[in-house]
Design an enzyme around this catalytic site. Structure first.
Site, PDB file in Angstrom:
ATOM      1  N   HIS A   1       0.837  -1.213   0.000  1.00 22.03           N
ATOM      2  CA  HIS A   1       0.000   0.000   0.000  1.00 22.03           C
ATOM      3  C   HIS A   1       0.860   1.247   0.000  1.00 22.03           C
ATOM      4  CE1 HIS A   1       1.140  -0.367   4.244  1.00 22.03           C
ATOM      5  NE2 HIS A   1       0.813   0.901   4.397  1.00 22.03           N
TER       6      HIS A   1
ATOM      7  N   ASP B   1       0.266   5.104   1.867  1.00 20.41           N
ATOM      8  CA  ASP B   1      -0.557   5.465   3.017  1.00 20.41           C
ATOM      9  C   ASP B   1      -1.727   6.369   2.634  1.00 20.41           C
ATOM     10  OD1 ASP B   1       0.905   4.009   4.879  1.00 20.41           O
ATOM     11  OD2 ASP B   1       2.331   5.644   5.205  1.00 20.41           O
TER      12      ASP B   1
ATOM     13  N   HIS C   1       4.686   0.306   0.326  1.00 17.39           N
ATOM     14  CA  HIS C   1       5.413  -0.451   1.341  1.00 17.39           C
ATOM     15  C   HIS C   1       4.531  -1.571   1.885  1.00 17.39           C
ATOM     16  CE1 HIS C   1       3.481   2.993   3.298  1.00 17.39           C
ATOM     17  NE2 HIS C   1       3.401   2.265   4.396  1.00 17.39           N
TER      18      HIS C   1
ATOM     19  N   ARG D   1       5.409   6.833  13.880  1.00 18.55           N
ATOM     20  CA  ARG D   1       5.335   7.421  12.536  1.00 18.55           C
ATOM     21  C   ARG D   1       4.855   8.859  12.583  1.00 18.55           C
ATOM     22  NH1 ARG D   1       1.019   5.202   8.575  1.00 18.55           N
ATOM     23  NH2 ARG D   1       0.045   7.245   8.765  1.00 18.55           N
TER      24      ARG D   1
END
Ligand code: OGA
Ligand code: MN
Length: 275
Positions: free
Chosen positions: A98, A100, A252, A266
């Site tokens: 995917h 994000d 990723h 993150r």
């Protein structure tokens, strides 16, 4: 610190960067070098960055505006920081190729992910360069997909995350706030002009204007194209490793192969509307 060094991981994607302390303000020439390395390699990997949450946020702020993701597995005290904390990662959503939050009209420009606590084995993250993926399509298929657009919808990844116990979000509320959006199947990178295949298995649900049968074949083919290892690299984390990716350029995949606790922080950067 030594001089900045940028060493590619594979020809297609990723570079290991050394000679910079992400906990300190970046000199303008270092910032520019990091930005251009990111555009070239799609994802930058840094090791031994024992930085605090505040320092991670401060690093991110030098590279863009911080995006508060509409939903995340967990937030810390600071909504600017998403905490990924799990022992059983299957179904979390990152265990599928995917980029994000493409269910947003303006998906993030990038993310800065730091390893805080790691399992003894496993928990690597794979990256794939979707510019290289686009280039590898045959010319007739490139011509076909360039004119297409696709629907991106939060429903599937969020429903999966809720079902697996990874999210406490209210599906109906989130759906109302983030209705499906349409993005081009091939986006043009806003800085480099590079063409990038922009569909992913998490959120892309439909090619607009195509029949069900056509979707089954063509959308599946385009989504699965990312699986070719030629476009990929794989990062083995150490505690205090940091990855910074261009979310417009790479996808990723968090390998869900561990059973001990893994904690990651993150920080996400605001992006623009794909064109
Ligand atoms: C993310 C993500 C991958 C990982 O932070 O968006 O997908 O390996 N993380 O934790
Ligand atoms: Mn992700």
């Amino acid at each position: 610190m030594n001089e900045l060094r940028v060493e590619p991981v594979t020809p297609a994607v990723g570079a290991q960067v050394s000679g910079v302390d992400l906990g300190k303000p970046l000199a303008p020439e270092i910032r520019a070098a990091l930005e251009s390395a990111l555009l070239e390699h799609g994802v930058l990997f840094f090791r031994d960055q024992d930085i605090s949450v505040d320092e991670q946020v401060a690093f991110a702020r030098q590279l863009g505006e911080i995006s508060i993701p509409p939903f995340a597995p967990k937030y810390g005290d600071d909504p600017e920081v998403v905490v990924l904390d799990q022992v059983s990662p299957k179904g979390e959503g990152a265990d599928e190729w995917h980029s994000d939050n493409t269910f947003m009209a303006e998906p993030p420009m990038g993310s800065i992910l730091k390893a805080v606590q790691l399992p003894r084995q496993g928990g690597d993250t794979c990256f794939a360069h979707m510019g290289a993926a686009y280039d590898a399509l045959s010319e007739p298929l490139r011509r076909l997909v360039e004119g297409l657009s696709a629907v991106h919808d939060i429903t599937k990844p969020l429903a999966k995350a809720i079902a697996a116990g990874h999210s406490e979000a209210n599906l109906a509320e989130v759906q109302a706030k983030w209705p499906p959006v349409v993005h081009p199947v091939v986006r043009t990178h806003p800085v480099t002009g590079r063409k990038v295949l922009f569909v992913n298995g998490n959120s892309t649900t439909r090619l607009v204007g195509l029949s069900d049968r056509e979707n089954e074949a063509l959308l599946r083919l385009l989504i699965d194209h990312v699986r070719d290892p030629t476009f990929q690299c794989r990062f083995r984390w150490d505690t205090h490793s940091v990855a910074f990716w261009d979310n417009r350029l790479v996808q990723h995949y968090a390998v869900p192969d561990y059973t001990e606790r893994r904690v990651m922080h993150r920080v996400t950067l605001v992006g623009d509307r794909p064109r």
